[in-house]
Enzyme design. Sequence first.
Site, PDB file in Angstrom:
ATOM      1  N   HIS A  84      21.558  27.341  15.774  1.00  0.00           N
ATOM      2  CA  HIS A  84      21.056  26.541  14.658  1.00  0.00           C
ATOM      3  C   HIS A  84      20.917  27.399  13.404  1.00  0.00           C
ATOM      4  CE1 HIS A  84      17.573  25.026  12.242  1.00  0.00           C
ATOM      5  NE2 HIS A  84      18.376  23.970  12.251  1.00  0.00           N
ATOM      6  N   HIS A 117      20.908  30.940  14.702  1.00  0.00           N
ATOM      7  CA  HIS A 117      19.989  31.520  15.669  1.00  0.00           C
ATOM      8  C   HIS A 117      19.948  30.722  16.977  1.00  0.00           C
ATOM      9  CE1 HIS A 117      17.646  32.689  11.808  1.00  0.00           C
ATOM     10  NE2 HIS A 117      18.578  33.576  12.072  1.00  0.00           N
ATOM     11  N   TYR A 146       9.890  22.808  12.427  1.00  0.00           N
ATOM     12  CA  TYR A 146      10.544  22.883  13.732  1.00  0.00           C
ATOM     13  C   TYR A 146       9.526  22.610  14.831  1.00  0.00           C
ATOM     14  CZ  TYR A 146      13.361  26.451  11.201  1.00  0.00           C
ATOM     15  OH  TYR A 146      14.107  27.147  10.307  1.00  0.00           O
ATOM     16  N   LYS A 192      15.125  22.238  19.978  1.00  0.00           N
ATOM     17  CA  LYS A 192      14.433  22.172  18.688  1.00  0.00           C
ATOM     18  C   LYS A 192      14.537  20.764  18.120  1.00  0.00           C
ATOM     19  CE  LYS A 192      15.488  26.934  17.341  1.00  0.00           C
ATOM     20  NZ  LYS A 192      16.215  27.780  16.380  1.00  0.00           N
ATOM     21  N   ASP A 228      20.659  38.389   9.635  1.00  0.00           N
ATOM     22  CA  ASP A 228      21.632  37.303   9.609  1.00  0.00           C
ATOM     23  C   ASP A 228      22.977  37.745   9.032  1.00  0.00           C
ATOM     24  OD1 ASP A 228      19.846  35.597  10.793  1.00  0.00           O
ATOM     25  OD2 ASP A 228      19.392  34.465   8.974  1.00  0.00           O
ATOM     26  N   ARG A 277       0.818  -1.219   0.000  1.00  0.00           N
ATOM     27  CA  ARG A 277       0.000   0.000   0.000  1.00  0.00           C
ATOM     28  C   ARG A 277       0.847   1.262   0.000  1.00  0.00           C
ATOM     29  NH1 ARG A 277      -2.819  -0.767   5.458  1.00  0.00           N
ATOM     30  NH2 ARG A 277      -0.709  -1.517   5.826  1.00  0.00           N
TER      31      ARG A 277
END
Length: 179
Positions: free
Chosen positions: A119, A62, A132, A72, A168, A23
């Site tokens: 991260h 971050h 996340y 996370k 950033d 399946r």
Amino acid sequence: MRFTETKLKGVWLIEPTPIIDDRGSFTRLFCEKEMADCGLATRFVQHSRSHSVKRGTLRGLHYQEEPYAEVKLVSCVRGAIFDVVVDLRPNSPTRHQWLGFELTPENMKQVYIPAGLAHGFQTLTSDAEVSYLISQFYTPHASTGLRYNDPVFSINWPLMPTAMSERDVNWPLLKKLAS
């Protein structure tokens, strides 16, 4: 589910193990009991998703400062990413070391990131989406980051960045933070 602890203590690579038949397949992506058995957090107060249009988009690095530090659980649900974690814990023997993981919907790998690590990720394809699970609520005054190309870390990003937020691009270098 297969849980593999990495060389950065507390960072785990989680690989779901699909059950496949004629399946198709069925895959468990989260199990509170199995995560707790590994000593991992199981309470996540936010579930967020980011979408990046361009290949080479870089987001990060971050993290949230104490007492709002986040755990996370990150996965890629469309496209492909190079996911990076950097150890910032003051007393860690792997402080300032980093690890990178290729995450795709096909490999279904997830990265468990404990509090105290930064991260970020770079998209390896256009039209990439990242999911996340986050243990703390977003707290703007505690949200911060580090420059993706900080020589203290020497991260080997796979591509030249094609898109980044102004924030950033302008995170401070770690040396300036220590001054």
